[in-house]
Design a protein around this motif. Structure first.
Motif, PDB file in Angstrom:
ATOM      1  N   ASP A   1      58.199  37.929  40.242  1.00  8.14           N
ATOM      2  CA  ASP A   1      57.181  38.627  39.456  1.00  8.14           C
ATOM      3  C   ASP A   1      56.030  37.696  39.087  1.00  8.14           C
ATOM      4  N   SER A   2      56.351  36.436  38.756  1.00  9.19           N
ATOM      5  CA  SER A   2      55.299  35.499  38.350  1.00  9.19           C
ATOM      6  C   SER A   2      54.349  35.205  39.510  1.00  9.19           C
ATOM      7  N   HIS A   3      54.884  35.109  40.732  1.00  5.69           N
ATOM      8  CA  HIS A   3      54.019  34.898  41.902  1.00  5.69           C
ATOM      9  C   HIS A   3      53.051  36.075  42.058  1.00  5.69           C
ATOM     10  N   MET A   4      53.578  37.285  41.905  1.00  2.00           N
ATOM     11  CA  MET A   4      52.743  38.475  42.099  1.00  2.00           C
ATOM     12  C   MET A   4      51.768  38.665  40.939  1.00  2.00           C
ATOM     13  N   GLU A   5      52.182  38.289  39.738  1.00  2.00           N
ATOM     14  CA  GLU A   5      51.287  38.370  38.595  1.00  2.00           C
ATOM     15  C   GLU A   5      50.077  37.458  38.776  1.00  2.00           C
ATOM     16  N   LYS A   6      50.296  36.261  39.324  1.00  2.00           N
ATOM     17  CA  LYS A   6      49.180  35.340  39.569  1.00  2.00           C
ATOM     18  C   LYS A   6      48.166  35.961  40.522  1.00  2.00           C
ATOM     19  N   ALA A   7      48.657  36.648  41.547  1.00  2.00           N
ATOM     20  CA  ALA A   7      47.742  37.277  42.503  1.00  2.00           C
ATOM     21  C   ALA A   7      46.916  38.370  41.826  1.00  2.00           C
ATOM     22  N   LEU A   8      47.555  39.164  40.964  1.00  2.00           N
ATOM     23  CA  LEU A   8      46.828  40.214  40.253  1.00  2.00           C
ATOM     24  C   LEU A   8      45.817  39.617  39.276  1.00  2.00           C
ATOM     25  N   ARG A   9      46.175  38.522  38.632  1.00  2.00           N
ATOM     26  CA  ARG A   9      45.238  37.856  37.726  1.00  2.00           C
ATOM     27  C   ARG A   9      44.018  37.327  38.492  1.00  2.00           C
ATOM     28  N   LYS A  10      44.273  36.830  39.692  1.00  2.00           N
ATOM     29  CA  LYS A  10      43.186  36.235  40.471  1.00  2.00           C
ATOM     30  C   LYS A  10      42.107  37.244  40.813  1.00  2.00           C
ATOM     31  N   ILE A  11      42.502  38.491  41.102  1.00  2.00           N
ATOM     32  CA  ILE A  11      41.511  39.497  41.500  1.00  2.00           C
ATOM     33  C   ILE A  11      40.944  40.265  40.311  1.00  2.00           C
ATOM     34  N   SER A  12      41.450  40.018  39.115  1.00  2.00           N
ATOM     35  CA  SER A  12      40.958  40.752  37.943  1.00  2.00           C
ATOM     36  C   SER A  12      40.452  39.803  36.867  1.00  2.00           C
ATOM     37  N   ILE A  13      41.347  39.144  36.154  1.00  2.00           N
ATOM     38  CA  ILE A  13      40.958  38.304  35.027  1.00  2.00           C
ATOM     39  C   ILE A  13      40.042  37.167  35.462  1.00  2.00           C
ATOM     40  N   GLU A  14      40.363  36.531  36.601  1.00  2.00           N
ATOM     41  CA  GLU A  14      39.539  35.414  37.058  1.00  2.00           C
ATOM     42  C   GLU A  14      38.160  35.848  37.538  1.00  2.00           C
ATOM     43  N   ARG A  15      37.947  37.154  37.664  1.00  2.00           N
ATOM     44  CA  ARG A  15      36.622  37.680  38.017  1.00  2.00           C
ATOM     45  C   ARG A  15      35.945  38.344  36.823  1.00  2.00           C
ATOM     46  N   GLY A  16      36.498  38.100  35.624  1.00  2.00           N
ATOM     47  CA  GLY A  16      35.899  38.646  34.419  1.00  2.00           C
ATOM     48  C   GLY A  16      36.208  40.104  34.166  1.00  2.00           C
ATOM     49  N   LEU A  17      37.251  40.642  34.799  1.00  2.00           N
ATOM     50  CA  LEU A  17      37.611  42.044  34.643  1.00  2.00           C
ATOM     51  C   LEU A  17      38.922  42.152  33.862  1.00  2.00           C
ATOM     52  N   ASP A  18      39.024  43.154  33.015  1.00  2.00           N
ATOM     53  CA  ASP A  18      40.183  43.339  32.144  1.00  2.00           C
ATOM     54  C   ASP A  18      41.184  44.273  32.809  1.00  2.00           C
ATOM     55  N   PRO A  19      42.399  43.820  33.104  1.00  2.00           N
ATOM     56  CA  PRO A  19      43.394  44.696  33.739  1.00  2.00           C
ATOM     57  C   PRO A  19      43.705  45.942  32.926  1.00  2.00           C
ATOM     58  N   ARG A  20      43.464  45.897  31.610  1.00  2.00           N
ATOM     59  CA  ARG A  20      43.749  47.061  30.769  1.00  2.00           C
ATOM     60  C   ARG A  20      42.833  48.241  31.078  1.00  2.00           C
TER      61      ARG A  20
END
Length: 649
Positions: free
Chosen positions: A409-428
């Motif tokens: 899960d942690s590996h996949m969470e990092k990928a999701l963070r990379k395309i959202s949070i690291e681009r200034g977008l809020d996953p919520r």
């Protein structure tokens, strides 16, 4: 009949319509010869009747990842033979003195220079001597090349010299890829690297697709191939331009997820596609169809640039078949190695190393009797035995299995963070659309970690990539480097008209531009409109945090996407009647979550009616996947039979 086939590392998924009903057929992949599974699936479904087969293939991808492509020669302007090896100034590992990059796909002994020169404006300063062409052909023949890439300086501005080389090399009888045909854009290194990948894959893809095509044509059927850009193309073009198919299967998943999410009322989504070998994630924002399915020309595979349009997809080596164990330092590791289809997870009966699938099974998150709709029984006792032996110093087998799942899960969470949070977008602000054979098992945990409020699990989640291929439009992408000022609208229009003439008839022409501030080194893509300069400023502000409306804007590339929409049957829509889903309960069973065993219910998804709603812990089983509903989650069924899961902190 239209049949979509997506070849994965573990299973080959098929989706088709029969008498208006959407159907799914899965069979084990045949890694040694992927065509075997594809032909077996076609024979099983069609019974010899004509069909239109749409294929998402990993043949090119695997050949590139495993470096099992053709012996490839590169022909370029004399003096620039080593540009492919030099690349860009950026180091892959800045502080690793012992890092050795992979050698180029066209090795030093197969890189040939020819005396010629074209200026950046397209003027021919030096034409090619016919004698040089004869000597070049002889040298390539003697070197034993199986494929050739021809990438001359500034051939995008004037391809005359490059055409002369291609014509001369035609006598060799091997595939020849030309940059002015595949990628007529500036940036010598990216253009050449992309072209070499194309040449490297061409012979293998031609053999593979040619075999399928001959088989299908014998039965009056036709073959199309999914592209990395999210559209299908005839097999003949995919044979010639295989570099456009590297993300073939994952692109189908993004297209299918967008199609389903819009029906369910979600415009902003994160896609989460977890299969047997890897996980692919992407971000899709609200907007027009072209804005939603945003493509990039800056993808990299194994550090090599792929400058043709691809959907923006992040991939991590975590899947249901990912191998788990402890390293020599005692740390738990999961992936990137995978059990694949052979030998597969322990519970399939042959593997001996624990996988993520085995961990889910021993924790009760898979049911041994209802895997693949009950067509394949899992060996839970065998999985427990090997997982218990692998736990080493951990006190309980459950601790090991839960650790495996949390690490995956942690590996996949990092990928999701990379395309959202690291681009200034809020996953919520997004919904998580979960699919793939293993995706719905992990979706709620990822949503909770990222505080995503809702998870959408579509029908046939384990075959959504194939469904996306089924509903994808036919697409062709064309581009041209123009280097014009933003106010030169007449010249831009002329370039677009020329690209449309080159493309031929299409249902829809979508124009876009690559723009940058004068003096910048990289561009942003903006849809063609009267306000494209203003749109660029806004996009620059969103991406980099600033814009400069007083600074001149330069048009680097003109791009044209030709789309022929696919006609698809309207989805089945049923009225929602509130109910607790009790009619779909198959049994109760123990499920391990949050460090304890809980009694949960097992639901049959096919028996769940629109309007059903219930809370976890629970499992929802169906033919293509199992959905795990942890505590503090509530699932409901919408009018299109999608599962909508609300995830609470």
């Amino acid at each position: 009949m239209r049949i979509a086939i997506d070849t994965g590392g573990t299973f080959t998924d098929c989706v088709y319509r029969l008498n208006g009903e959407l159907r799914v057929f899965k069979l084990s992949s045949t890694p040694a010869d992927p065509a075997e599974a594809v032909l077996a699936a076609i024979a099983n479904i069609t019974s010899g009747q004509p069909a239109e087969v749409l294929h998402g293939t990993t043949v090119g991808t695997n050949a590139l990842l495993e470096r099992k492509g053709a012996r490839t020669a590169l022909v370029t302007t004399a003096g620039f033979e080593d540009a492919l090896a030099i690349g860009r100034q950026a180091r892959a590992r800045l502080y690793d003195w012992f890092f050795t990059p992979e050698p180029p796909l066209a090795p030093e002994g197969l890189r040939f220079g020819i005396s010629e020169r074209v200026t950046s404006e397209g003027t021919i300063l030096r034409a090619i001597d016919p004698g040089d062409l004869e000597r070049l052909s002889a040298a390539i023949r003697e070197a034993g090349a199986e494929s050739v890439a021809v990438s001359l300086l500034f051939s995008f501005a004037n391809p005359a010299n490059e055409r002369a080389v291609v014509c001369s090399l035609g006598e060799l009888g091997i595939p020849v890829s030309a940059s002015h045909e595949i990628l007529p854009e500036f940036r010598e290194y990216e253009r050449t690297a992309t072209l070499v990948i194309n040449a490297y894959l061409a012979p293998k893809m031609q053999r593979y697709l040619g075999r399928l095509n001959r088989h299908l044509e014998a039965g009056n059927s036709r073959l199309f191939v999914m592209q990395s850009s999210g559209g299908i193309t005839p097999a003949s073009i995919a044979e010639r331009e295989p570099v456009r198919t590297i993300l073939s299967g994952p692109a189908g998943g993004v297209v299918g997820a967008l199609h389903i999410a819009r029906l369910a009322g979600f415009e902003q989504i994160l896609t989460f596609d977890m299969g047997g070998t890897s996980t692919d994630v992407a971000l899709v924002r609200a907007g027009s169809e072209t804005a939603a399915l945003a493509t990039t020309t800056e993808s990299k595979v194994l550090g090599m640039p792929v400058a043709v349009p691809t959907l923006e997809i992040q991939t991590v080596g975590a899947g249901g078949g990912s191998l788990a164990g402890f390293d020599r330092g005692g740390a738990l590791r999961v992936g990137p190695q995978s059990a694949g289809a052979d030998p597969g997870p322990i519970c399939y009966g042959r593997g001996t190393t624990p996988t993520v699938t085995d961990a889910n099974l021993v924790l009760g998150r898979l049911d041994a009797d209802y895997f693949l709709g009950g067509n394949m029984r899992l060996d839970v006792e065998r999985a427990r035995q090997y997982c218990d032996a692998a736990k080493e110093s951990l006190p309980r087998m459950e601790d090991f299995a839960e650790g495996v799942i949390r690490l995956a899960d942690s590996h996949m969470e990092k990928a999701l963070r990379k395309i959202s949070i690291e681009r200034g977008l809020d996953p919520r602000d997004f919904a998580l659309v979960s699919f793939g054979g293993a995706g719905p098992l992990h979706a709620c945990a990822l949503a909770r970690a990222l505080r995503i409020p809702k998870v959408l699990v579509p029908q046939i989640p384990g075959a959504l990539s194939a469904f996306g291929i089924l509903v994808a439009d036919t697409v062709r992408d064309y581009s041209r480097t123009v280097m014009l000022g933003a106010d030169d609208r007449e010249a831009l229009t002329a370039h677009f008209n020329e690209l449309e003439r080159l493309a031929g008839p299409a249902g829809l022409y979508l124009r876009s531009l690559d723009l940058r501030y004068a003096g910048q080194g990289y561009e942003l893509s903006v849809d063609w409109s009267e306000e494209f300069v203003s749109d660029f400023h806004l996009q620059h502000e969103r991406r980099y945090g600033y814009s400069d409306p007083d600074r001149s804007v330069e048009v680097v590339n003109a791009r044209l996407r030709c789309v022929t929409p696919t006609e698809s049957d309207p989805p089945v829509r049923r009225a929602c009647t509130p109910n607790d889903g009790s009619k779909a309960v198959l049994k109760s069973k123990p499920i391990y979550c949050e460090a304890a065993w809980h009694e949960g219910l097992l639901y049959s998804r096919s028996l769940l009616e629109p309007g059903a709603a219930f809370e976890g812990p629970a499992l929802i089983v169906e033919y293509s996947a199992t959905t795990f509903l942890p505590p503090r989650c509530r699932a409901s069924v919408d009018e299109y039979s999608n599962l909508i899961v609300e995830v609470w902190p």
